[in-house]
Design an enzyme around this catalytic site. Structure first.
Site, short mmCIF file in Angstrom:
data_model
loop_
_atom_site.label_atom_id
_atom_site.label_comp_id
_atom_site.label_asym_id
_atom_site.label_seq_id
_atom_site.Cartn_x
_atom_site.Cartn_y
_atom_site.Cartn_z
N LYS A 191 96.74 -20.44 34.02
CA LYS A 191 95.85 -19.86 35.06
C LYS A 191 95.15 -18.40 34.56
O LYS A 191 96.20 -17.46 34.54
CB LYS A 191 96.45 -19.62 36.50
CG LYS A 191 95.54 -19.51 37.57
CD LYS A 191 95.79 -18.51 38.67
CE LYS A 191 96.03 -17.08 38.48
NZ LYS A 191 94.65 -16.27 38.29
N GLU A 266 105.99 -10.24 31.58
CA GLU A 266 105.60 -8.90 30.78
C GLU A 266 104.95 -8.19 31.61
O GLU A 266 103.84 -8.61 31.95
CB GLU A 266 104.89 -9.52 29.55
CG GLU A 266 105.87 -10.20 28.46
CD GLU A 266 105.06 -10.43 27.16
OE1 GLU A 266 105.58 -11.07 26.36
OE2 GLU A 266 103.95 -9.91 26.96
N CYS A 300 98.97 -2.56 28.07
CA CYS A 300 100.40 -2.52 28.43
C CYS A 300 100.96 -1.50 27.59
O CYS A 300 101.99 -0.56 28.39
CB CYS A 300 101.04 -3.90 28.54
SG CYS A 300 101.10 -4.53 27.08
N GLU A 402 101.56 3.83 36.59
CA GLU A 402 100.81 3.17 35.78
C GLU A 402 99.48 3.31 35.87
O GLU A 402 99.09 2.83 37.23
CB GLU A 402 101.24 1.79 35.44
CG GLU A 402 100.30 1.15 34.22
CD GLU A 402 100.58 -0.59 34.11
OE1 GLU A 402 100.50 -1.05 34.93
OE2 GLU A 402 100.72 -0.91 32.86
P1 NAD Z 1 98.27 -8.75 37.97
O1 NAD Z 1 99.29 -8.86 38.26
O2 NAD Z 1 97.36 -8.32 39.25
O3 NAD Z 1 97.56 -10.26 37.65
C1 NAD Z 1 98.10 -10.94 36.53
C2 NAD Z 1 98.18 -12.63 37.03
O4 NAD Z 1 98.72 -13.06 38.08
C3 NAD Z 1 96.57 -12.86 37.27
O5 NAD Z 1 96.03 -14.19 36.83
C4 NAD Z 1 96.66 -12.88 38.93
O6 NAD Z 1 95.65 -13.92 39.58
C5 NAD Z 1 98.07 -13.51 38.86
N1 NAD Z 1 98.70 -13.37 40.29
C6 NAD Z 1 98.56 -12.22 41.02
N2 NAD Z 1 99.29 -12.49 42.26
C7 NAD Z 1 99.93 -13.81 42.03
C8 NAD Z 1 100.97 -14.59 42.77
N3 NAD Z 1 101.61 -13.94 44.02
N4 NAD Z 1 101.39 -15.56 42.18
C9 NAD Z 1 101.00 -15.98 41.18
N5 NAD Z 1 100.04 -15.47 40.42
C10 NAD Z 1 99.74 -14.40 40.83
O7 NAD Z 1 97.92 -8.02 36.58
P2 NAD Z 1 96.31 -7.78 36.06
O8 NAD Z 1 95.84 -6.51 37.13
O9 NAD Z 1 95.41 -8.73 35.76
O10 NAD Z 1 96.60 -6.99 34.72
C11 NAD Z 1 97.08 -5.69 34.58
C12 NAD Z 1 98.56 -5.61 34.51
O11 NAD Z 1 99.40 -6.39 33.54
C13 NAD Z 1 99.29 -4.22 34.15
O12 NAD Z 1 100.16 -3.92 34.89
C14 NAD Z 1 99.57 -4.32 32.51
O13 NAD Z 1 100.53 -3.37 32.24
C15 NAD Z 1 100.14 -5.73 32.65
N6 NAD Z 1 100.32 -6.11 31.13
C16 NAD Z 1 101.39 -6.18 30.68
C17 NAD Z 1 101.43 -6.51 29.18
C18 NAD Z 1 102.76 -6.82 28.64
O14 NAD Z 1 102.97 -7.50 27.64
N7 NAD Z 1 103.97 -6.35 29.10
C19 NAD Z 1 100.25 -6.95 28.47
C20 NAD Z 1 98.96 -7.10 29.42
C21 NAD Z 1 99.13 -6.34 30.45
#
Ligand code: NAD
Length: 510
Positions: A191, A266, A300, A402
């Protein structure tokens, strides 16, 4: 024609089909029908105009994808490692063939500058090639000898897995997760993030062309709270790999608890880059600028806290200010652009809200501090000025939260102990960067800074066999090489007697 106009024209050609059709789900080797589906507009950060409609996955769509992944699991698990390798190498070749399309579509979809997105497509192919080569040996385990028994372990794929990815570098991050899952013999339901979903469809198309059997790769679009949630709850899914925010990580752990899913998370970061007086000045400066202002700061591993030693501070900050002022903000398809528009207007507002927060907390906004407007960008786009906060301390929200934008917070330190204390005074622990000319300092810092990954005298350099991941609120688990296989596979211990040991005898000769 300028490079920008040329890129816009090419991107439009690739985007046309997304504009003309609702982007649906890829389930069991086929695209689902668009008739009667609920859909939402996919907006480009360039001007917030729609670039097509995306199907909003419902529970029944996710169930169909999970059921397909479950049905295909035995066949894919039993496909030899050598055969999986062949298919995954074909996959990498096909990504390379479509690299330009992937880079242009991704750039328009998520606003990241094309200079970085070209790399992302190439790295996506590299992820597949790397794990393809490892597929034949993924089942290998250990031999553990005892006097009268020999134990050996083998690994078997855990089952169908759910992979949930974020919007910041969607293509690269998806391949990073999906390639090892497939190489291990798992089937996948992916997804992608609702804010930048397009390249996930290209990946699904490539999977078909590469010869991945129906059901082995499934892709469902939709929102986290509905489609994502169901994926984390479905009983056929044995493990979930999420890249996203820390609070999403805790939500999905709760959602997956009833079905006892294995979780790999992650998550976010507030990563320190610590520059000592004896650092190589120019290299440290290049890295500090690159690691927060590249990828729009939506990364990230971005070094969003500069922890700078007092002796070098004045000279370093002067040079840094010049560099930040010089950053080229612009249309993401312009090859000269260094900082593009942020993913969504709400995210732009979130980033901009930290300007007031910084002022309220008493920090100085030395560069930037607002929305970016210029002749070279559309006023309706999500552009913000690259920003530098100075005179900050680690208690301020700009040093703790962040922000996920092109925004750097600078904090001064004097002693090594103080640098360690500042670095560790964070709820996050994803990445850290140390710049020093002294090996002893580097090694002491490396041992004392609480983080999943630490780079000495380098920006973020990725080595695919090395572990990638964070501690504290930055996540659970590691990606890369064998670490990925440990997540996507179960380890079975087989214990074989040498025929010499005494088996306990109950009920005999009482
Ligand atoms: P997000 O957590 O809002 O969304 C990530 C994914 O999770 C999306 O596909 C979203 O639809 C899904 N999601 C959201 N709520 C959910 C739920 N209740 N159940 C299942 N799936 C759900 O993150 P974002 O805003 O898309 O991305 C930015 C974040 O990602 C930042 O915090 C960044 O640091 C992190 N990030 C981490 C890494 C790493 O390797 N540590 C890499 C890239 C981004």
């Amino acid at each position: 024609m300028s490079d920008l106009n040329n890129n816009i024209k090419l991107a439009e050609q690739y985007l046309q089909r997304f504009r003309d059709n609702i982007t649906t789900h890829y389930i069991n080797g086929a695209w689902t029908s668009a008739s009667g589906v609920d859909s939402f507009d996919n907006l480009t950060p360039i001007d917030n105009s729609p670039i097509g409609k995306i199907a909003a996955g419902r529970v029944e769509d996710i169930d169909a994808a999970c059921d397909a992944a479950e049905a295909a699991f035995t066949g894919w698990r039993n496909t030899s490692g050598a055969e999986r390798k062949k298919i995954l190498i074909r996959f990498a070749d096909l990504i390379e063939k479509r690299a330009e399309e992937i880079a242009l579509v991704e750039s328009v979809d998520c606003g990241q500058a094309i200079r970085f997105m070209r790399q992302a497509a190439v790295r996506g192919a590299a992820n597949f090639r790397f794990f393809a080569d490892k597929a034949p040996e993924a089942a290998n385990g250990l031999s553990l000898y005892q006097a009268e028994h020999t134990n050996f372990t083998v690994r078997t794929p855990i089952g169908p897995v759910g992979i949930i990815t974020p919007w910041n570098t969607p293509f690269m991050l998806s391949t990073w997760k999906i390639a090892p899952a497939l190489a291990a013999g798992c089937t996948v339901v992916h997804k992608p993030a609702e804010l930048s979903p397009l390249t996930a469809s290209i990946l699904a198309e490539v999977s078909e062309e590469a010869g991945i059997p129906p059901g082995v790769w499934n892709m469902v679009n939709g929102f986290g709270e509905t489609a994502g949630k169901r994926l984390t709850e479905h009983p056929a899914i044995k493990a979930v790999a999420l890249v996203g925010e820390s609070r999403t990580g805790s939500m999905i752990m709760k959602q997956g608890a009833d079905t006892l899913k294995r979780m790999h998370l992650e998550l976010g970061g507030k990563n320190p880059v610590i520059v000592f007086d004896d650092a190589d000045f120019e290299r440290a400066l290049d890295a500090v600028v690159f690691m927060i202002y590249s990828l729009n700061g939506q990364r990230c591993t971005s070094s969003s806290r500069l922890i700078i030693q007092s002796g070098i501070r004045e000279r370093f900050m002067q040079a840094l200010v010049e560099r930040v002022k010089n950053l080229r903000v612009g249309h993401p398809l312009d090859p000269d652009t260094e900082v593009g528009p942020l993913i969504h207007s709400s995210h732009k507002e979130k980033v901009l809200s930290y300007m007031d927060i910084a002022r309220e907390d008493g920090a100085d906004i030395t560069v930037g501090g607002g929305k970016y407007a210029g002749d070279n960008v559309d006023a309706a786009g999500n552009y913000v000025q690259p920003t530098l906060f100075t005179n900050a301390d680690n208690a301020m929200r700009i040093a703790r939260e962040e922000i996920f934008g092109p925004v750097l917070t600078a904090i001064t330190f004097t002693t090594e102990e103080e640098a360690i204390q500042l670095a560790n005074d964070s709820e996050y622990g994803l990445a850290a960067y140390i710049w020093t000319g002294d090996h002893g300092t580097a090694m002491r810092m490396a041992h004392k800074v609480e983080t999943g990954m630490l780079w000495i005298n380098s920006e973020n350099n990725r080595n695919l066999p090395s572990p990638f991941g964070g501690i504290k609120m930055s996540g659970i688990g590691r990606d890369g090489g064998d670490y990925s296989f440990d997540f996507y596979m179960e380890t079975k211990n087989i214990c074989m007697a040498h025929g010499t040991h005494k088996v306990p005898q109950l009920g005999k000769n009482h």
